[in-house]
Structures are given as structure tokens and as C-alpha cells.
Design a protein around this motif. Structure first.
Motif, PDB file in Angstrom:
ATOM      1  N   SER A 219       0.833  -1.213   0.000  1.00 17.58           N
ATOM      2  CA  SER A 219       0.000   0.000   0.000  1.00 17.58           C
ATOM      3  C   SER A 219       0.861   1.254   0.000  1.00 17.58           C
ATOM      4  CB  SER A 219      -0.927   0.000   1.223  1.00 17.58           C
ATOM      5  OG  SER A 219      -1.881  -1.036   1.139  1.00 17.58           O
ATOM      6  N   ARG A 220       1.936   1.243   0.760  1.00 18.66           N
ATOM      7  CA  ARG A 220       2.808   2.419   0.835  1.00 18.66           C
ATOM      8  C   ARG A 220       3.515   2.674  -0.495  1.00 18.66           C
ATOM      9  NH1 ARG A 220       5.136   3.689   6.765  1.00 18.66           N
ATOM     10  NH2 ARG A 220       3.098   3.607   7.792  1.00 18.66           N
ATOM     11  N   LEU A 221       3.946   1.609  -1.136  1.00 21.27           N
ATOM     12  CA  LEU A 221       4.612   1.775  -2.427  1.00 21.27           C
ATOM     13  C   LEU A 221       3.632   2.266  -3.487  1.00 21.27           C
ATOM     14  CD1 LEU A 221       6.887  -1.403  -2.493  1.00 21.27           C
ATOM     15  CD2 LEU A 221       7.632   0.972  -2.262  1.00 21.27           C
ATOM     16  N   GLN A 222       2.401   1.764  -3.467  1.00 21.36           N
ATOM     17  CA  GLN A 222       1.428   2.167  -4.474  1.00 21.36           C
ATOM     18  C   GLN A 222       0.891   3.573  -4.231  1.00 21.36           C
ATOM     19  OE1 GLN A 222      -1.430  -1.134  -4.502  1.00 21.36           O
ATOM     20  NE2 GLN A 222      -0.394  -2.001  -6.269  1.00 21.36           N
ATOM     21  N   ALA A 223       0.874   4.007  -2.977  1.00 22.45           N
ATOM     22  CA  ALA A 223       0.430   5.374  -2.673  1.00 22.45           C
ATOM     23  C   ALA A 223       1.563   6.383  -2.811  1.00 22.45           C
ATOM     24  CB  ALA A 223      -0.142   5.434  -1.256  1.00 22.45           C
ATOM     25  N   ASP A 224       2.795   5.916  -2.882  1.00 24.68           N
ATOM     26  CA  ASP A 224       3.955   6.795  -2.975  1.00 24.68           C
ATOM     27  C   ASP A 224       3.926   7.602  -4.267  1.00 24.68           C
ATOM     28  OD1 ASP A 224       6.352   7.846  -2.019  1.00 24.68           O
ATOM     29  OD2 ASP A 224       7.545   6.429  -3.192  1.00 24.68           O
ATOM     30  N   GLY A 225       4.166   8.881  -4.157  1.00 25.56           N
ATOM     31  CA  GLY A 225       4.179   9.740  -5.334  1.00 25.56           C
ATOM     32  C   GLY A 225       2.863  10.405  -5.636  1.00 25.56           C
ATOM     33  N   VAL A 226       1.835  10.187  -4.792  1.00 30.41           N
ATOM     34  CA  VAL A 226       0.532  10.805  -5.033  1.00 30.41           C
ATOM     35  C   VAL A 226       0.642  12.322  -5.016  1.00 30.41           C
ATOM     36  CG1 VAL A 226      -1.786  11.144  -4.090  1.00 30.41           C
ATOM     37  CG2 VAL A 226      -0.798   8.858  -4.163  1.00 30.41           C
ATOM     38  N   GLY A 227       1.451  12.859  -4.102  1.00 30.56           N
ATOM     39  CA  GLY A 227       1.622  14.310  -4.019  1.00 30.56           C
ATOM     40  C   GLY A 227       2.706  14.852  -4.932  1.00 30.56           C
ATOM     41  N   GLY A 228       3.248  13.993  -5.797  1.00 26.94           N
ATOM     42  CA  GLY A 228       4.293  14.435  -6.719  1.00 26.94           C
ATOM     43  C   GLY A 228       5.690  14.141  -6.240  1.00 26.94           C
ATOM     44  N   VAL A 229       5.844  13.661  -5.013  1.00 24.52           N
ATOM     45  CA  VAL A 229       7.162  13.367  -4.448  1.00 24.52           C
ATOM     46  C   VAL A 229       7.232  11.897  -4.074  1.00 24.52           C
ATOM     47  CG1 VAL A 229       8.808  13.896  -2.616  1.00 24.52           C
ATOM     48  CG2 VAL A 229       7.338  15.702  -3.538  1.00 24.52           C
ATOM     49  N   ASN A 230       8.258  11.210  -4.569  1.00 28.30           N
ATOM     50  CA  ASN A 230       8.459   9.801  -4.231  1.00 28.30           C
ATOM     51  C   ASN A 230       9.316   9.697  -2.980  1.00 28.30           C
ATOM     52  OD1 ASN A 230       7.047   8.521  -6.419  1.00 28.30           O
ATOM     53  ND2 ASN A 230       8.708   9.167  -7.768  1.00 28.30           N
ATOM     54  N   TYR A 232       9.991   6.577  -1.380  1.00 30.33           N
ATOM     55  CA  TYR A 232      10.702   5.304  -1.280  1.00 30.33           C
ATOM     56  C   TYR A 232      11.365   4.936  -2.607  1.00 30.33           C
ATOM     57  CZ  TYR A 232       7.353   5.110   2.592  1.00 30.33           C
ATOM     58  OH  TYR A 232       6.599   5.413   3.697  1.00 30.33           O
ATOM     59  N   ASN A 233      12.530   4.280  -2.483  1.00 29.59           N
ATOM     60  CA  ASN A 233      13.267   3.840  -3.669  1.00 29.59           C
ATOM     61  C   ASN A 233      12.999   2.384  -4.028  1.00 29.59           C
ATOM     62  OD1 ASN A 233      14.572   6.332  -4.064  1.00 29.59           O
ATOM     63  ND2 ASN A 233      16.084   5.816  -2.480  1.00 29.59           N
ATOM     64  N   GLY A 234      12.246   1.695  -3.205  1.00 25.81           N
ATOM     65  CA  GLY A 234      11.945   0.294  -3.466  1.00 25.81           C
ATOM     66  C   GLY A 234      11.445  -0.384  -2.208  1.00 25.81           C
ATOM     67  N   ILE A 235      11.306  -1.712  -2.286  1.00 23.58           N
ATOM     68  CA  ILE A 235      10.752  -2.475  -1.170  1.00 23.58           C
ATOM     69  C   ILE A 235      11.636  -2.377   0.067  1.00 23.58           C
ATOM     70  CG2 ILE A 235      10.099  -4.779  -0.376  1.00 23.58           C
ATOM     71  CD1 ILE A 235       9.467  -5.482  -3.272  1.00 23.58           C
ATOM     72  N   ILE A 236      12.936  -2.639  -0.104  1.00 25.16           N
ATOM     73  CA  ILE A 236      13.850  -2.630   1.036  1.00 25.16           C
ATOM     74  C   ILE A 236      13.897  -1.249   1.670  1.00 25.16           C
ATOM     75  CG2 ILE A 236      16.212  -3.032   1.794  1.00 25.16           C
ATOM     76  CD1 ILE A 236      14.725  -5.536   0.913  1.00 25.16           C
ATOM     77  N   ASP A 237      13.945  -0.213   0.853  1.00 28.51           N
ATOM     78  CA  ASP A 237      13.993   1.150   1.384  1.00 28.51           C
ATOM     79  C   ASP A 237      12.703   1.485   2.133  1.00 28.51           C
ATOM     80  OD1 ASP A 237      15.228   3.812   1.586  1.00 28.51           O
ATOM     81  OD2 ASP A 237      13.575   4.437   0.287  1.00 28.51           O
ATOM     82  N   CYS A 238      11.571   1.026   1.622  1.00 29.82           N
ATOM     83  CA  CYS A 238      10.289   1.264   2.275  1.00 29.82           C
ATOM     84  C   CYS A 238      10.248   0.570   3.638  1.00 29.82           C
ATOM     85  CB  CYS A 238       9.146   0.774   1.393  1.00 29.82           C
ATOM     86  SG  CYS A 238       7.502   1.045   2.085  1.00 29.82           S
ATOM     87  N   VAL A 239      10.713  -0.675   3.686  1.00 25.52           N
ATOM     88  CA  VAL A 239      10.746  -1.406   4.953  1.00 25.52           C
ATOM     89  C   VAL A 239      11.671  -0.710   5.944  1.00 25.52           C
ATOM     90  CG1 VAL A 239      11.433  -3.577   6.061  1.00 25.52           C
ATOM     91  CG2 VAL A 239      10.202  -3.622   3.889  1.00 25.52           C
ATOM     92  N   ARG A 240      12.832  -0.293   5.462  1.00 32.57           N
ATOM     93  CA  ARG A 240      13.828   0.341   6.339  1.00 32.57           C
ATOM     94  C   ARG A 240      13.301   1.648   6.915  1.00 32.57           C
ATOM     95  NH1 ARG A 240      17.297   4.217   5.634  1.00 32.57           N
ATOM     96  NH2 ARG A 240      16.861   4.334   3.394  1.00 32.57           N
ATOM     97  N   GLN A 241      12.753   2.513   6.045  1.00 29.02           N
ATOM     98  CA  GLN A 241      12.243   3.797   6.516  1.00 29.02           C
ATOM     99  C   GLN A 241      11.053   3.629   7.458  1.00 29.02           C
ATOM    100  OE1 GLN A 241      11.732   7.179   3.939  1.00 29.02           O
ATOM    101  NE2 GLN A 241      12.982   6.260   2.321  1.00 29.02           N
TER     102      GLN A 241
END
Length: 341
Positions: A219-230, A232-241
């Protein structure tokens, strides 16, 4: 077969209508900013959406799962049925493997569908009437993402979808198989329907619990970038952050609304499918088709020492799987297999 498919579509649509508000709450809780949270929990989120966006706010993005429903049902029913025929025996392990294979293949449709759903659910958060809508509807959402990011854009989150759907469907089929066997669901049992409703609902809960952390990341990866700013850089980065900012509890965000949704959605879908088939087939004799051109009349089953996993021959959902003794078994077409997620 066409009637079973139609029943699946009707039942699935009923399940979407019942469960979508819970899904909207789940997504909002999963992706909200931890530094400036809008919602304190599941019930506060429900109240806030209704107060700020009206009850229709709970149904944002419903067009996407409704559109994808027919295709997903076709894929899942076909793959799961063929997998069981290839595996040959109705066992818990085979139920898991058949469900897992169906879950993996249907991701082709499921991933873009859920991407559009997530984007639509996040649109106009906290606004009763959005001043400026980025997407008109789910289809417009996918078209805009494709024009901007190409094929890769509309398949954002595909890996996490695969990681969620493959074991999730396997666990669902395994749990449903074990529950229906242990409950002793037989056609003559006056409590067969309540038992199957219970088995379906609990299997849905087991499936979600087994893969929920992956769903949070998806869900976080698919919602990322909605406001124009990404972010996360990927799955591992999303988990880490996510772990760094919110700790391990991040993987339980929205779990309450998900579990509240899982049971009634599965129960609603099963009841709708069963009632639809019983009504449409009223007065008809249940029969199945053998792989050979000759048709075989399904005779009333005698009491068995080994309980079958699904006893829906009254509705015509058995498919003629043969066990090692050459006798017909019934553990095949599960009318609840398209919910999840």
C-alpha cells in the motif's frame, strides 16, 4: 460452468460492496504520515471520513475492484481448477499449492486494479468536495499513470503483490480445507451453511494475518508519489524507513479494519453464491463432466470415513477430482477464493 462463473461475479460484487469501506479505512491508516497523523485508530478513521467526506467517502475507488472482478474470477477459477486436476488428489497440501498458483497468476490483473483503488482512496483525503481531482475515476487513474510512467508505472507494487497473494491464497485454501474437514460439513447436515460461512470467514482472517506486513508495504509503495514526491526507492527502502520511523507496529497499521472486513466479506460472498446457484438450479439434477466425452451422473454420496473439504455438490460446484481409489471427491472449486485482499 457459465452459471458458476456468473454466481462468482454476483457473489464477488456483493463482497466488494460490504467490504470496501473497511478497505478504505485500512489504506488510509497504512499510508498516513506518522509525523502528522490524521486518524487515531480504526473507529476514529471511520468517523472522520463520514464527517469530512460523507458516507460516499468510504466508497472511493470502488470502481477499480468492480472492474477487475470479472477478470480476476475467471483467472482464479480457471487456474485453481486446472491445478487441482493436474495434482490429481484432494489433499490439504494440494489445496495450498493450487490456491498459491491461482493467487500468483491473478496478480497480473490484481496489481493495477489495487494501484488505481489505492490512488482513488487517497484522493481528497479530509475533503467533502475535492477542489481539484487528479483522477476522474479508476480507469482515468490507470490511463494517467500509464501516460506518465508507462507499463512499469501501472505495475507499481507487483513484487509485493506477488509476495502477498501467492502465500495468502495458499493459506486461505489450506485453512478452509482443514476447517471444513474438522467441522464435518456434509450435505445432510442442517447446519452445513453456518459451518461453511464460519469456515470461509475464519479462513479469510487466517489468510490476511499471514501476509499482512507485506500488504502494508504494498500500500505504501502504491500510494507513494501521489503528491508528486516519491518517498521510497523500493521495497527494502520502504521497509527500512518504515521501521526506523514507526517501529515494528507499522506492520499492524489498519489490521483491525482488515480483520473486521475479512469475516463479513467472505460470509456475504459465500451466501450470495450459494443462494444464487440454488435459485438458478432449482429442480435441476447435479451432474459433472468427466474428462472423456461421456457425461457421468453424480449419485448421492454415501457416508465417507474421510470427510471432504467442500461439500457443495448440491450447488454443482464439484469437478470430478479422483482420489487414489478412483472415487469422486469434492475438494475443488472454492466460491470464496477471490476475496482478500
Amino acid at each position: 460452468m457459465a452459471l458458476d462463473f456468473a454466481a462468482g461475479c454476483v457473489g464477488g460484487a456483493a463482497g466488494v460492496l460490504v467490504g470496501h469501506p473497511f478497505d478504505t479505512v485500512k489504506v488510509r491508516l497504512q499510508v498516513q504520515n506518522v509525523d502528522k497523523p490524521l486518524y487515531r485508530g480504526t473507529f476514529h478513521c471511520f468517523q472522520s471520513i463520514i464527517r469530512q467526506e460523507s458516507a460516499l467517502g468510504l466508497y472511493k475507488g470502488i470502481g477499480s475492484p468492480m472492474m477487475g472482478l470479472t477478470f480476476i474470477n475467471a483467472i482464479v477459477f480457471g487456474v485453481q481448477g486446472n491445478a487441482m486436476r493436474k495434482l490429481g488428489r484432494d489433499t490439504p497440501l494440494n489445496q495450498f499449492l493450487a490456491g498459491a498458483s491461482a493467487g500468483a497468476i491473478q496478480c497480473v490483473i490484481c496489481c493495477p486494479m489495487e494501484l488505481a483503488k489505492t490512488r482513488m482512496q487517497m484522493q481528497g483525503t479530509g475533503e467533502k468536495k475535492s477542489k481539484r481531482k487528479m483522477y476522474k475515476n479508476s480507469l482515468d487513474c490507470l490511463v494517467r499513470i500509464y501516460n506518465k510512467e508507462g507499463i512499469r508505472g501501472i505495475n507499481r507494487g507487483m513484487v509485493t503483490t506477488l509476495l502477498r497473494e501467492t502465500p495468502g491464497f495458499g493459506v486461505y485454501f489450506l485453512a478452509y480445507d482443514m476447517l471444513t474437514r474438522s467441522l464435518g460439513c456434509e450435505p445432510e447436515d442442517p447446519y452445513m451453511i453456518p459451518k461453511l460461512l464460519f469456515a470461509g470467514g475464519m479462513s479469510g482472517i487466517a489468510s490476511w494475518i499471514s501476509t499482512y506486513p507485506v500488504d502494508v508495504i504494498k500500500s505504501r509503495l502504491q500510494a507513494d508519489g501521489v503528491g508528486g514526491v516519491n518517498q521510497y526507492n523500493g521495497i527494502i527502502d520502504c521497509v527500512r524507513q518504515s521501521l526506523k520511523k514507526e517501529g515494528w507496529r507499522v506492520f499492524t497499521r489498519g489490521l483491525t479494519s482488515t480483520l473486521l472486513r475479512a469475516f463479513p466479506v467472505n460470509a456475504t460472498t459465500f451466501a450470495t453464491v450459494t443462494l444464487f446457484l440454488m435459485y438458478m438450479r432449482e429442480g435441476e439434477e447435479c451432474s459433472i463432466q468427466d474428462p472423456e466425452p461421456q457425461s457421468v451422473q453424480l449419485q448421492p454420496l454415501q457416508p465417507q470415513t474421510q470427510p471432504t473439504s467442500i461439500v457443495l455438490q448440491v450447488c454443482g460446484l464439484s469437478t470430478g477430482i479422483h482420489d487414489n481409489k478412483g472415487e469422486l471427491t469434492l475438494g475443488q472449486m472454492n466460491p470464496l477464493l477471490w476475496i482478500s485482499m
